[in-house]
Design an enzyme around this catalytic site. Structure first.
Site, PDB file in Angstrom:
ATOM      1  N   LYS A 154       0.785  -1.243   0.000  1.00  0.00           N
ATOM      2  CA  LYS A 154       0.000   0.000   0.000  1.00  0.00           C
ATOM      3  C   LYS A 154       0.813   1.286   0.000  1.00  0.00           C
ATOM      4  O   LYS A 154       0.302   2.363   0.322  1.00  0.00           O
ATOM      5  CB  LYS A 154      -1.032   0.045   1.149  1.00  0.00           C
ATOM      6  CG  LYS A 154      -1.845  -1.190   1.355  1.00  0.00           C
ATOM      7  CD  LYS A 154      -2.260  -1.899   0.112  1.00  0.00           C
ATOM      8  CE  LYS A 154      -3.349  -1.197  -0.666  1.00  0.00           C
ATOM      9  NZ  LYS A 154      -3.608  -1.954  -1.958  1.00  0.00           N
ATOM     10  N   GLY A 175       2.219   2.482  -2.769  1.00  0.00           N
ATOM     11  CA  GLY A 175       2.211   3.099  -4.102  1.00  0.00           C
ATOM     12  C   GLY A 175       2.947   2.276  -5.152  1.00  0.00           C
ATOM     13  O   GLY A 175       3.433   2.810  -6.146  1.00  0.00           O
ATOM     14  N   THR A 176       2.980   0.962  -4.941  1.00  0.00           N
ATOM     15  CA  THR A 176       3.718   0.073  -5.847  1.00  0.00           C
ATOM     16  C   THR A 176       3.158   0.107  -7.274  1.00  0.00           C
ATOM     17  O   THR A 176       3.923   0.150  -8.243  1.00  0.00           O
ATOM     18  CB  THR A 176       3.679  -1.382  -5.322  1.00  0.00           C
ATOM     19  OG1 THR A 176       3.523  -1.365  -3.914  1.00  0.00           O
ATOM     20  CG2 THR A 176       4.914  -2.139  -5.715  1.00  0.00           C
ATOM     21  N   HIS A 217       6.794  -7.291  -2.318  1.00  0.00           N
ATOM     22  CA  HIS A 217       6.703  -6.839  -0.923  1.00  0.00           C
ATOM     23  C   HIS A 217       7.577  -7.717  -0.018  1.00  0.00           C
ATOM     24  O   HIS A 217       7.549  -7.571   1.198  1.00  0.00           O
ATOM     25  CB  HIS A 217       5.260  -6.934  -0.412  1.00  0.00           C
ATOM     26  CG  HIS A 217       4.280  -6.091  -1.178  1.00  0.00           C
ATOM     27  ND1 HIS A 217       4.537  -4.805  -1.553  1.00  0.00           N
ATOM     28  CD2 HIS A 217       3.020  -6.372  -1.633  1.00  0.00           C
ATOM     29  CE1 HIS A 217       3.486  -4.314  -2.213  1.00  0.00           C
ATOM     30  NE2 HIS A 217       2.562  -5.255  -2.273  1.00  0.00           N
ATOM     31  N   ARG A 240       5.610   5.169   2.543  1.00  0.00           N
ATOM     32  CA  ARG A 240       4.447   6.055   2.727  1.00  0.00           C
ATOM     33  C   ARG A 240       4.207   6.200   4.222  1.00  0.00           C
ATOM     34  O   ARG A 240       4.560   5.283   4.994  1.00  0.00           O
ATOM     35  CB  ARG A 240       3.248   5.390   2.052  1.00  0.00           C
ATOM     36  CG  ARG A 240       1.992   6.222   2.012  1.00  0.00           C
ATOM     37  CD  ARG A 240       0.866   5.469   1.340  1.00  0.00           C
ATOM     38  NE  ARG A 240      -0.256   6.323   1.070  1.00  0.00           N
ATOM     39  CZ  ARG A 240      -1.427   5.914   0.580  1.00  0.00           C
ATOM     40  NH1 ARG A 240      -1.606   4.637   0.288  1.00  0.00           N
ATOM     41  NH2 ARG A 240      -2.407   6.767   0.373  1.00  0.00           N
ATOM     42  N   SER A 264      -5.145   2.310   4.113  1.00  0.00           N
ATOM     43  CA  SER A 264      -5.159   1.695   2.787  1.00  0.00           C
ATOM     44  C   SER A 264      -5.151   0.166   2.900  1.00  0.00           C
ATOM     45  O   SER A 264      -5.900  -0.528   2.207  1.00  0.00           O
ATOM     46  CB  SER A 264      -3.953   2.197   1.991  1.00  0.00           C
ATOM     47  OG  SER A 264      -4.010   1.738   0.671  1.00  0.00           O
ATOM     48  N   SER A 289      -1.639  10.042 -13.155  1.00  0.00           N
ATOM     49  CA  SER A 289      -2.430  10.647 -12.081  1.00  0.00           C
ATOM     50  C   SER A 289      -3.375   9.561 -11.564  1.00  0.00           C
ATOM     51  O   SER A 289      -3.694   8.608 -12.294  1.00  0.00           O
ATOM     52  CB  SER A 289      -3.232  11.833 -12.609  1.00  0.00           C
ATOM     53  OG  SER A 289      -4.261  11.353 -13.456  1.00  0.00           O
ATOM     54  N   PHE A 290      -3.826   9.708 -10.354  1.00  0.00           N
ATOM     55  CA  PHE A 290      -4.703   8.696  -9.758  1.00  0.00           C
ATOM     56  C   PHE A 290      -5.929   8.449 -10.639  1.00  0.00           C
ATOM     57  O   PHE A 290      -6.266   7.308 -10.961  1.00  0.00           O
ATOM     58  CB  PHE A 290      -5.112   9.125  -8.340  1.00  0.00           C
ATOM     59  CG  PHE A 290      -6.092   8.189  -7.706  1.00  0.00           C
ATOM     60  CD1 PHE A 290      -5.671   6.970  -7.186  1.00  0.00           C
ATOM     61  CD2 PHE A 290      -7.441   8.501  -7.662  1.00  0.00           C
ATOM     62  CE1 PHE A 290      -6.588   6.086  -6.619  1.00  0.00           C
ATOM     63  CE2 PHE A 290      -8.353   7.625  -7.092  1.00  0.00           C
ATOM     64  CZ  PHE A 290      -7.921   6.416  -6.575  1.00  0.00           C
TER      65      PHE A 290
HETATM   66  P1  A3P Z   1      -5.328   4.311  -1.055  1.00  0.00           P
HETATM   67  O1  A3P Z   1      -5.914   3.037  -0.554  1.00  0.00           O
HETATM   68  O2  A3P Z   1      -4.962   5.246   0.053  1.00  0.00           O
HETATM   69  O3  A3P Z   1      -6.171   4.970  -2.086  1.00  0.00           O
HETATM   70  P2  A3P Z   1      -0.055  -0.339  -3.715  1.00  0.00           P
HETATM   71  O4  A3P Z   1      -0.050  -0.154  -5.177  1.00  0.00           O
HETATM   72  O5  A3P Z   1       1.318  -0.394  -3.122  1.00  0.00           O
HETATM   73  O6  A3P Z   1      -0.930  -1.483  -3.304  1.00  0.00           O
HETATM   74  O7  A3P Z   1      -0.659   0.973  -3.064  1.00  0.00           O
HETATM   75  C1  A3P Z   1      -2.030   1.265  -3.248  1.00  0.00           C
HETATM   76  C2  A3P Z   1      -2.269   2.686  -2.807  1.00  0.00           C
HETATM   77  O8  A3P Z   1      -1.702   3.592  -3.764  1.00  0.00           O
HETATM   78  C3  A3P Z   1      -3.766   2.983  -2.769  1.00  0.00           C
HETATM   79  O9  A3P Z   1      -3.925   3.974  -1.754  1.00  0.00           O
HETATM   80  C4  A3P Z   1      -3.975   3.534  -4.173  1.00  0.00           C
HETATM   81  O10 A3P Z   1      -5.148   4.264  -4.342  1.00  0.00           O
HETATM   82  C5  A3P Z   1      -2.741   4.407  -4.297  1.00  0.00           C
HETATM   83  N1  A3P Z   1      -2.456   4.778  -5.690  1.00  0.00           N
HETATM   84  C6  A3P Z   1      -2.463   3.963  -6.771  1.00  0.00           C
HETATM   85  N2  A3P Z   1      -2.209   4.676  -7.885  1.00  0.00           N
HETATM   86  C7  A3P Z   1      -2.051   5.945  -7.505  1.00  0.00           C
HETATM   87  C8  A3P Z   1      -1.778   7.162  -8.207  1.00  0.00           C
HETATM   88  N3  A3P Z   1      -1.658   7.157  -9.523  1.00  0.00           N
HETATM   89  N4  A3P Z   1      -1.665   8.295  -7.493  1.00  0.00           N
HETATM   90  C9  A3P Z   1      -1.809   8.286  -6.151  1.00  0.00           C
HETATM   91  N5  A3P Z   1      -2.074   7.178  -5.425  1.00  0.00           N
HETATM   92  C10 A3P Z   1      -2.190   6.018  -6.096  1.00  0.00           C
END
Ligand code: A3P
Length: 305
Positions: A63, A65-66, A113, A135, A143, A237-238
């Site tokens: 969680k 931002g992978t 991970h 993070r 998350s 972007s998200f």
């Molecule tokens: P949230 O649950 O806070 O939204 P991982 O990829 O390591 O599993 O992390 C997932 C987290 O990264 C989630 O957080 C997800 O929404 C966020 N995320 C994925 N893509 C993103 C992006 N382009 N910009 C910002 N956050 C992102």
């Protein structure tokens, strides 16, 4: 010999039976999501994976931002802002289908991970470029809670955030203790000065994606224009990644089997500071106390809003 003995199962579920059991492998707590023997076999396979000199490894606690970083690194490598047709899971070493990594064309952007000692043995010898993303622990807890609550497979936790937080602060969640993971990687960095290593923060990537994308490109030795960095930042972007996840990725149907009906899936909110919508004042005090007693020793300065 650890692998020949039946490992001790540490039952850390709460009094309602919710949570996870663990076993210890090479000194690391591993949640029993399948069974210890299969888990060990998976790790053994990952350790034996043949690496290629131009591989890049993304390492992160769950969680952090992978998915985001994986897409960015792939775009940098491709020299354009087109989404990779495959989902990140294809290049994730610990997934059941991790043998798929062998079939990926070069240059590969792998991700995991796992702790360093469970990654491919060739990491150090081949000096594999490793990007580590972190993070703040409060947003990670929220998350991860939403992930395990929404997941149909392996990690379902159908309880409140409050109950999850108790387990998270004790490191009794899938992924183990976040602070243990960070400390272990700090040690790895110290013990392997020749391992090329770039450390990023989710919050910085959010604040200034272009600058961070440029830093990643420099690190992996790929020349990029400012314009391309800007395009990648926009494509990643998200909002755009969430849409692309459903529209572009070839295995979307397969992955949607992972999530419960109505759950947002992997792309939930993508914000810094969402923890404020979840954590009560009392929980926050407890969290801060744990941060003071454990995370502070790492010297890592997280951004919380
Ligand atoms: P949230 O649950 O806070 O939204 P991982 O990829 O390591 O599993 O992390 C997932 C987290 O990264 C989630 O957080 C997800 O929404 C966020 N995320 C994925 N893509 C993103 C992006 N382009 N910009 C910002 N956050 C992102």
């Amino acid at each position: 010999m650890e692998s020949q003995q039946t490992p001790e199962i540490l039952d850390y579920r709460n009094e309602n039976g919710h949570g996870w059991s663990f076993y210890k492998h090479d000194g690391i707590l591993r949640a029993v999501l399948t069974n210890p023997e299969d888990d060990k076999e998976m790790i053994r396979k990952v350790q034996k994976l043949e690496l290629r000199d131009d591989d890049v490894m993304i390492a992160a606690y769950p969680k952090c931002g992978t998915h985001w970083l994986w897409e960015i690194v792939n775009m940098i490598r491709a020299g354009n802002s087109e989404y990779n047709k495959k989902a990140k899971g294809f290049a994730m070493l610990e997934l059941p289908k991790s043998e798929r990594a062998d079939k990926l064309p070069s240059p590969r952007v792998l991700n995991s991970h796992l702790y360093f000692r469970h990654l491919p043995e060739e990491m150090a010898e081949k000096r594999i470029k490793t990007i580590f993303i972190m993070r703040n622990p409060k947003d990670v807890s929220v998350s991860l809670y939403n992930h395990v609550k929404g997941s149909k497979k392996f990690t379902t936790f159908d309880r409140t955030y409050s109950e999850f937080l108790d387990l998270f602060l004790e490191g009794k969640v899938p992924g183990g203790g976040y602070v243990d993971y960070l400390k272990d990687w700090q040690q790895v960095k110290q013990d392997n000065p020749d391992l090329p290593f770039l450390t990023l923060f989710y919050e910085n990537l959010k604040e200034d994606p272009v600058k961070n994308i440029k830093a990643v490109a420099d690190f992996i030795g790929q020349s990029v224009t400012d314009e391309l960095c800007q395009e990648i930042a926009e494509a990643c972007s998200f909002k755009k990644m969430k849409v692309a996840d459903a529209e572009v990725k070839e295995d979307y149907a397969e992955r949607s089997e992972t999530w419960k009906e109505g759950h947002t899936g992997m792309f939930r909110k993508g914000e810094v500071g969402d923890w404020k919508n979840w954590i009560t004042v009392a929980q926050n005090e407890r969290f801060d106390d744990v941060i003071d007693r454990t995370f502070k020793a790492t010297g890592i300065a997280f951004t919380y809003e």
